[in-house]
Design a protein around this motif. Structure first.
Motif, PDB file in Angstrom:
ATOM      1  N   LEU A 101     -32.173  71.879  10.729  1.00 42.24           N
ATOM      2  CA  LEU A 101     -32.390  72.378   9.477  1.00 42.24           C
ATOM      3  C   LEU A 101     -32.965  71.174   8.494  1.00 42.24           C
ATOM      4  N   TYR A 102     -33.947  71.290   7.974  1.00 45.83           N
ATOM      5  CA  TYR A 102     -34.461  70.321   6.899  1.00 45.83           C
ATOM      6  C   TYR A 102     -34.258  70.995   5.514  1.00 45.83           C
ATOM      7  N   VAL A 103     -33.869  70.135   4.661  1.00 49.11           N
ATOM      8  CA  VAL A 103     -33.565  70.321   3.254  1.00 49.11           C
ATOM      9  C   VAL A 103     -34.555  69.504   2.458  1.00 49.11           C
ATOM     10  N   PHE A 104     -35.345  70.034   1.793  1.00 50.48           N
ATOM     11  CA  PHE A 104     -36.520  69.339   0.907  1.00 50.48           C
ATOM     12  C   PHE A 104     -36.373  69.426  -0.603  1.00 50.48           C
ATOM     13  N   GLY A 105     -36.335  68.429  -1.435  1.00 49.26           N
ATOM     14  CA  GLY A 105     -36.163  68.549  -3.050  1.00 49.26           C
ATOM     15  C   GLY A 105     -36.495  67.187  -3.483  1.00 49.26           C
ATOM     16  N   GLY A 106     -35.861  67.025  -4.709  1.00 51.04           N
ATOM     17  CA  GLY A 106     -35.953  65.688  -5.312  1.00 51.04           C
ATOM     18  C   GLY A 106     -34.727  64.995  -5.462  1.00 51.04           C
ATOM     19  N   SER A 107     -34.584  64.273  -6.392  1.00 48.16           N
ATOM     20  CA  SER A 107     -33.278  63.285  -6.487  1.00 48.16           C
ATOM     21  C   SER A 107     -31.745  64.105  -6.440  1.00 48.16           C
ATOM     22  N   THR A 108     -31.759  65.388  -6.847  1.00 45.22           N
ATOM     23  CA  THR A 108     -30.721  66.291  -6.711  1.00 45.22           C
ATOM     24  C   THR A 108     -30.396  66.415  -5.274  1.00 45.22           C
ATOM     25  N   VAL A 109     -31.181  66.452  -4.303  1.00 43.79           N
ATOM     26  CA  VAL A 109     -31.222  66.647  -3.084  1.00 43.79           C
ATOM     27  C   VAL A 109     -30.896  65.271  -2.390  1.00 43.79           C
ATOM     28  N   TRP A 110     -31.597  64.201  -2.880  1.00 49.07           N
ATOM     29  CA  TRP A 110     -31.376  62.918  -2.005  1.00 49.07           C
ATOM     30  C   TRP A 110     -30.224  62.486  -2.610  1.00 49.07           C
ATOM     31  N   GLY A 111     -29.672  62.771  -3.909  1.00 46.97           N
ATOM     32  CA  GLY A 111     -28.111  62.525  -3.715  1.00 46.97           C
ATOM     33  C   GLY A 111     -28.050  61.508  -4.660  1.00 46.97           C
TER      34      GLY A 111
END
Length: 226
Positions: free
Chosen positions: A3-13
């Motif tokens: 599973l790949y999860v893409f996003g911005g800083s909210t996904v990066w953490g």
């Protein structure tokens, strides 16, 4: 399954420990339900869906084909469009270039990572073809967002953002069909879409964003919901 999860800083953490990022929470839920998996967090600070798509294409080109992909986007796309007047602008590439040219900041590992990004964006034919779909930042006449609230600007720019977002979804769906993976798109909630805010959230909202930007995001949120 991968599973790949893409996003911005909210996904990066940003602001969260590794075990408390959104992808980490998702991985825990899958593990608790006996779903064997390998989950990869491909979130990156300031990334919008444009940058995420480019990153996915590079992975696919290198033979790293997932079984499932999740895109968690919204705020960075709207914010970039609001600042630049056009949702097709993806100025993060220039940010990488400016950071790598500054020899006084960052660790060696940071420069290697940025250098690889710059190398990929400059020399990959796939990236060049994909980038031609979008508009280069240098071709856009930047404008200063008006301080006064204007409903016409909100509706016009909001429609352009949603149209661009739909085109991105169509592109990724075609990639998913071609490479045989499933994809889920999530339009992220923000403080502007909540009915009740805590005092701290209210202070953040008043300090960082003006009314026009919040109305623009709420407009886009309604359009996505429809």
């Amino acid at each position: 399954p991968t599973l790949y999860v893409f996003g911005g800083s909210t996904v990066w953490g940003s602001g969260a420990r590794d075990d408390y990022t959104i992808p980490s929470h998702l991985s825990k839920i899958l593990h608790e339900n006996d779903f064997d998996h390998m989950l990869f967090n491909y979130g990156e600070s300031a990334y919008s869906i444009t940058n995420n798509i480019m990153q996915l294409v590079v992975l696919l080109k290198n033979g790293q084909i997932p079984d499932h992909v999740i895109f968690y986007n919204g705020i960075n796309l709207v914010h970039s469009a609001y600042n630049n007047g056009d949702p097709r602008v993806h100025s993060i590439n220039n940010l990488f270039a400016s950071r790598i040219s500054d020899s006084n900041k960052g660790s060696s590992l940071d420069y290697i990572r940025i250098g690889l990004h710059k190398l990929i964006f400059s020399n990959s034919m796939i990236i060049k073809v994909l980038s031609s779909i979008f508009t280069s930042e240098t071709t856009i006449n930047h404008y200063k967002p008006p301080l006064q609230y204007n409903s016409d600007i909100v509706e016009k720019l909001g429609d352009e953002i949603i149209e661009y977002y739909k085109n991105c979804l169509m592109l990724v769906n075609n990639l998913a069909k071609g490479y045989g993976f499933d994809v889920i798109f999530l339009w992220q909630p923000v403080i502007f879409t909540e009915n009740k805010l805590f005092d701290e959230e209210n202070r953040v909202s008043e300090k960082l964003y003006n009314k026009q930007f919040s109305e623009l995001y709420k407009y886009c949120n309604r359009q996505v919901s429809n």
